[in-house]
Design an enzyme around this catalytic site. Structure first.
Site, PDB file in Angstrom:
ATOM      1  N   LYS A 152      -9.093  13.033 -38.594  1.00 29.12           N
ATOM      2  CA  LYS A 152      -9.048  14.823 -38.588  1.00 29.12           C
ATOM      3  C   LYS A 152      -9.675  15.352 -39.739  1.00 29.12           C
ATOM      4  O   LYS A 152      -9.771  14.985 -41.023  1.00 29.12           O
ATOM      5  CB  LYS A 152      -7.188  14.621 -39.343  1.00 29.12           C
ATOM      6  N   SER A 182       0.345  19.881 -36.127  1.00 27.40           N
ATOM      7  CA  SER A 182      -0.697  20.408 -36.398  1.00 27.40           C
ATOM      8  C   SER A 182      -2.080  19.316 -35.766  1.00 27.40           C
ATOM      9  O   SER A 182      -3.571  19.807 -35.773  1.00 27.40           O
ATOM     10  CB  SER A 182      -0.936  20.818 -38.013  1.00 27.40           C
ATOM     11  N   SER A 222       3.578  16.606 -38.256  1.00 30.60           N
ATOM     12  CA  SER A 222       2.332  17.168 -37.576  1.00 30.60           C
ATOM     13  C   SER A 222       1.471  15.345 -36.873  1.00 30.60           C
ATOM     14  O   SER A 222       0.378  16.044 -35.907  1.00 30.60           O
ATOM     15  CB  SER A 222       0.816  17.288 -38.291  1.00 30.60           C
TER      16      SER A 222
END
Lengths: 482, 495
Positions: B86, B161, B185
């Site tokens: 990420k 997210s 997330s």
């Protein structure tokens, strides 16, 4: 109207840890800008703080030295404001549960009495970097070497009523933190910085007047000047019918003026909240006791010991004990030469004067305690006179030799105690000063000692100061009287 | 899975366990594997936008090195396995944007601890995945680089997210990806994209080098094809780290060792508050069926109560913004990141750099947080929210006296349409109603696929465990996946 001044101090003390409070970067002073700022100090994304245990230890030492409550549970908060020398946009500090709670410091006043100044609390926090406002073509430079240096901020109660008391308090604090070894005490490098809260009120009034804060004073002298200036300003304002506006002021030591930096209305809302990156720190009694048992000797105790152990005068003992570095120097010197009185005289005399002239601290003295001890030892065994000793000291100061012996040897400064050699010199002086000899011999016995001084002086001059004065005296009297 | 079976399937369909076997069996090399995924990313990711940056050259070099290690017999747990990080994990020499214009130009000179852990285990990093800006969002629509889209329906969000990580795994552009979870997330995008997402106990995985959103809630974890791979990934990610003061020095078991333990006697609690208003009926049905299925695996089910559940969203939206309002102050245009053009003075530099560098949702949360902390409001908001947080933690502590796991839907709805909720932040915030309490309490939880809606959208089952019960969570998820094939269903049109 008669006015009364009320003063409280906030003192920032840089702790003498090797590394920063939340990173492993060095705290050494004077490096090239931004060479001692790691990713954490620069607040690079994703970096995290790790608390330096030594900073806590030092803060606890201070707390114990001022008889304060130690915060057994202590945590850090974030104080939010934007400034380029504050890389994270917040200062990590303490608010609700500081490491050091209420304590006190006793100061000595000029009349010999003592006064107790209460300490509200002392907390741990990180120092900011420095903004440099010169040489950047319309921009400011930022040096983050200082960012993250551990500080304790010591907050006093408003217990002082004039600048003498404030300065005495500041000096006492300096003496305590340097004796503890938790701060190097180098004021000119910003190791101790004073914020002075001042208000005035009509004498006898209970209610406090509106206060102002004069920030960042880094010498006792500036503090004294700034207080005098601000007290006068406040009294003038009130007497002219104006109100005192709560504000932060800056004192300019060059122009000896001060100006308002910001008023209360412009004050930041710092939005303190507990720092989620650092967990609360809890100290048990054993940890605190262990620190207490290993606390270095404090100035008052040391002074008392100097009087009893070395038979020093109260004055000498106090002068030496006040500054730990000086006290350590004195003790090291005494230990090596075996003469406390001579050591004290030299440390407070010749050495202090030389350091003063060159604006050096005793830590940076070119003459070490061992070297001074070697000089004193040669005085004691009469190898050199006091006068020659000063020459030897100067030579050591200028790094002309390793110790007193090598300089005495190289420069041929050994005291002349050879009666034959001295006799020849005396004969020479007597032959060259027949008139004075006649006068001497015709003088009354009680006037003779004074007249003898002339001959001694001539011989010392002839021997370039190396003649043993006592021997010269004795031999001269024999020859002149005989 | 037998080697023959491996050979019949494409490389991108294989799990980490299968890839490890294939690499060690010399069925294929890490370089071949890496090239395969690079080709897929180049060909397919124009549709999914799941990567912000790729680093093919470094990846091939790492794969080449991994092949040597494999040949030498020095292979680590992930040796030669392609993964993605990420884009909020700092990667030395590779841009780390956090999905923000503010860090569009930021190349860290250091690795996050988990990035280092993966490299030490031999993983090959293909690139950095898309995300909501600074991890703030539940749909991936707050990315400066445009939203990643859901491989199960390209007009749908992948969740957020960590939408890029979930979409990339679901689209089989990478076998596994790292992600982070502050309020859901990892789990909510895993649920939306039909993949497995594990959020470990707070403190289990180091936060060093992970760009902070809300420090007391942020926790990194893996998104994978299945629970077995999640166990392998957690073996690598979890470590005690002296550089993170909130990292916990707890013994780390081998999470793969207990995957096959029987679930006889397992006690599962169903919080009644989690099946109330606002839940999509199909989501409720599929998760209830999945929970019932656990009974066939030997578990017992009972209803439990988490009475302060409805306070979790408001408490979270005070605490997380409060922390972010300070965490994001460092992005000031002074030392790195975005700086406005021609600032006239310091104030202008600050104001325009931040106004231009941050997106709308980030600014909204900074404002909310600064407000909640301001003088006169602190007690009413921040302090109150912290009290609520303690109550929520106590709710869980009480329930875990009676049960071993809590089961619930991961999110109240399946993946929603792009643009559907962007005008209504509060409805977006409610997406995280089942996941937020877990972060507030600091507990571990996993989301696993438990079926598809009639419109062919994945639904996730959330299992919540007590502190440091990751092994039990993974074991429970793995046993479910051994007995079902929900996790093997793949998004359409990804070949």
């Amino acid at each position: 109207m008669e006015w009364e001044t009320v003063i409280g101090l906030e003192v920032h003390v840089q702790l003498a840890t090797a590394t920063k409070i939340f990173s492993g970067a060095s705290t050494a002073f004077g490096a090239e800008p931004n060479t001692q700022a790691c990713a954490i100090d620069l607040a690079m994304p994703g970096t995290l703080p790790v608390a330096n245990e030594q900073a806590f230890r030092y803060a606890i030492m201070f707390g114990l030295a001022i008889d304060a409550d130690i915060g057994k549970r202590s945590y850090f908060e974030r104080k939010n404001y934007f400034y380029p020398d504050l890389p994270k946009g917040y200062q990590t500090t303490q608010l609700d549960q500081p490491i050091v709670g209420a304590g006190h410091i006793d100061i000595e006043l000029d009349d010999g009495s003592t006064k107790r100044i209460r300490i509200h609390h002392a907390h741990l926090e990180e120092d900011a970097g420095k903004s440099l406002h010169e040489d950047f073509q319309g921009m400011s430079g930022i040096d983050l070497n200082r960012a993250g240096t551990p500080l304790i901020e010591i907050v006093s109660e408003p217990d002082m009523t004039n600048s003498d008391e404030a300065v005495a308090f500041a000096k006492k604090l300096h003496s305590i933190v340097t004796s503890l070894g938790i701060c190097d005490g180098e004021m000119s490098q910003g190791s101790m910085r004073f914020d002075v809260n001042i208000s005035v009120r009509p004498k006898g009034q209970v209610e406090l007047g509106t206060r102002t804060e004069t920030k960042n004073l880094n010498s006792f002298k500036f503090m004294e000047e700034a207080i005098a200036l601000e007290v006068e300003r406040q009294i003038d304002e009130i007497e002219d019918g104006r109100e005192i506006i709560q504000q932060t002021r800056l004192y300019d030591a060059d122009t000896k003026t001060a100006r308002s930096m910001r008023s209360k209305e412009d004050a930041n809302d710092y939005r303190y909240f507990p720092c989620p990156d650092l967990l609360p720190v809890i100290f048990d009694d054993a940890y605190i006791m262990q620190i207490k048992d290993n606390l270095p000797e404090l100035p008052e105790a040391r002074c008392a010991r100097f009087i009893s152990q070395y038979a020093l005068s109260d004055y000498d003992a106090k002068q030496l004990a006040e500054n730990a570095a000086i006290a350590n120097y004195f003790e090291a010197c005494t230990e090596q030469c075996g003469d406390a009185k001579l050591s004290a005289n030299w440390v407070m005399g010749e050495l202090a004067a030389s350091l003063n002239t060159h604006e050096l601290s005793i830590q940076n003295s070119p003459v070490s305690a061992g070297q001074l001890a070697s000089v004193i030892s040669r005085i004691k065994d009469k190898t050199i006179s006091n006068k020659i000793a000063k020459q030897v000291f100067d030579a050591l100061w200028n790094k002309e030799g390793e110790d007193a012996d090598s300089i005495i040897e190289a420069k041929g400064l050994k005291q002349v105690s050879d009666t034959g050699a001295l006799g020849t010199m005396i004969d020479e002086v007597i032959a060259a000063n027949q008139k004075q000899v006649e006068n001497y011999r015709n003088a009354d016995a009680d006037k003779r000692p004074k007249m003898l001084g002339f001959f001694v002086g001539q011989i010392m001059k002839l021997s370039k100061g190396q003649a043993n004065p006592q021997l010269v005296n004795q031999l001269l009297q024999e020859k002149l009287n005989g | 899975m037998s080697p023959n079976n491996i050979k019949q399937r494409s490389l991108h369909q294989l799990s980490i366990t299968e890839l490890n076997a294939g690499l060690r069996n010399k069925d294929f090399s890490s370089v071949e594997l890496t090239q395969h995924f690079i080709e897929r990313i180049e060909r397919l990711d124009t549709r999914f936008n799941s990567f912000i940056s790729t680093c093919s050259e470094q990846a091939l070099a790492a794969a080449n090195y991994a092949d040597q290690q494999l040949a030498n017999g020095n292979a680590g747990i992930l040796c030669g396995i392609p993964i993605a990080h990420k884009d909020l994990f700092c990667t030395n020499g590779i841009r780390t944007s956090c999905g923000s214009k503010m860090l569009d130009n930021f190349v860290p000179p250091y690795d996050a601890t988990i990035v280092e852990n993966c490299s030490n285990a031999g993983a090959v990093v293909l690139g950095k995945t898309n995300m909501d800006e600074f991890a703030m969002g539940s749909s991936n629509e707050n990315s400066f680089y445009g939203p990643s889209v859901n491989p199960w329906g390209e007009n749908c969000v992948p969740g957020g997210s960590s939408g890029g990580s979930a979409a990339a795994v679901a689209a089989q552009l990478v076998p596994a990806a790292t992600a982070s979870d502050t309020g859901g997330s990892i789990r909510q995008p895993a649920s939306f994209c039909g993949v497995t997402g594990l959020k470990p106990t707070y403190g289990r995985v180091s936060r060093w080098g992970m760009v902070a959103y809300a420090s007391s809630l942020d926790q990194a974890g893996p998104i994978t094809k299945n629970a077995e791979d999640a166990a392998t990934m957690l073996n690598v990610l979890a470590s005690f780290d002296k550089k993170d003061s909130t990292s916990i020095d707890e013994p780390k078991p081998d999470y793969t060792a207990t995957l096959d333990q029987p679930l006889n006697g397992l006690r599962i609690g169903i919080p009644k508050e989690y099946f109330s208003d606002g839940i999509d009926p199909e989501v409720a049905k599929l998760t209830q069926e999945a929970i019932s299925f656990y009974e066939t695996l030997g578990a017992s089910i009972k209803e439990v109560s988490l009475p302060h559940t409805q306070l979790a969203v408001p408490a979270y939206y005070v605490i997380a913004p409060a922390e972010c309002s300070a965490n994001l102050s460092r992005f000031d245009g002074v030392r790195y990141g975005y700086r406005c053009e021609n600032p006239t003075d310091l104030e202008d530099l600050y104001k325009r750099s931040r106004a231009e560098g941050f997106g709308e949702e980030v600014k909204r949360r900074i404002l909310v947080g600064a407000y909640a902390l301001s003088a006169g409001y602190y007690d009413a908001y921040y302090r109150k929210a912290q009290q609520v947080r303690r109550l929520i933690k106590q709710d869980f502590d009480t329930v875990f006296k009676d049960v071993d796991l809590i089961a619930s839907p991961t999110a109240p709805t399946p993946a929603f349409g792009l643009g559907e909720k962007t005008k209504d932040p509060v409805s977006m915030y409610l997406e995280d109603i089942y996941t937020l309490p877990v972060n507030l309490a600091g507990l571990p939880a996993i989301s696993i696929p438990c079926g598809l809606t009639q419109q062919n959208k994945p639904v996730g089952l959330q299992l919540i465990g007590n502190y440091f019960s990751e092994a039990l969570l993974l074991n429970s998820a793995h046993k479910f996946q051994q007995a079902t094939d929900f996790h093997q269903q793949t998004a359409p049109n990804i070949d």
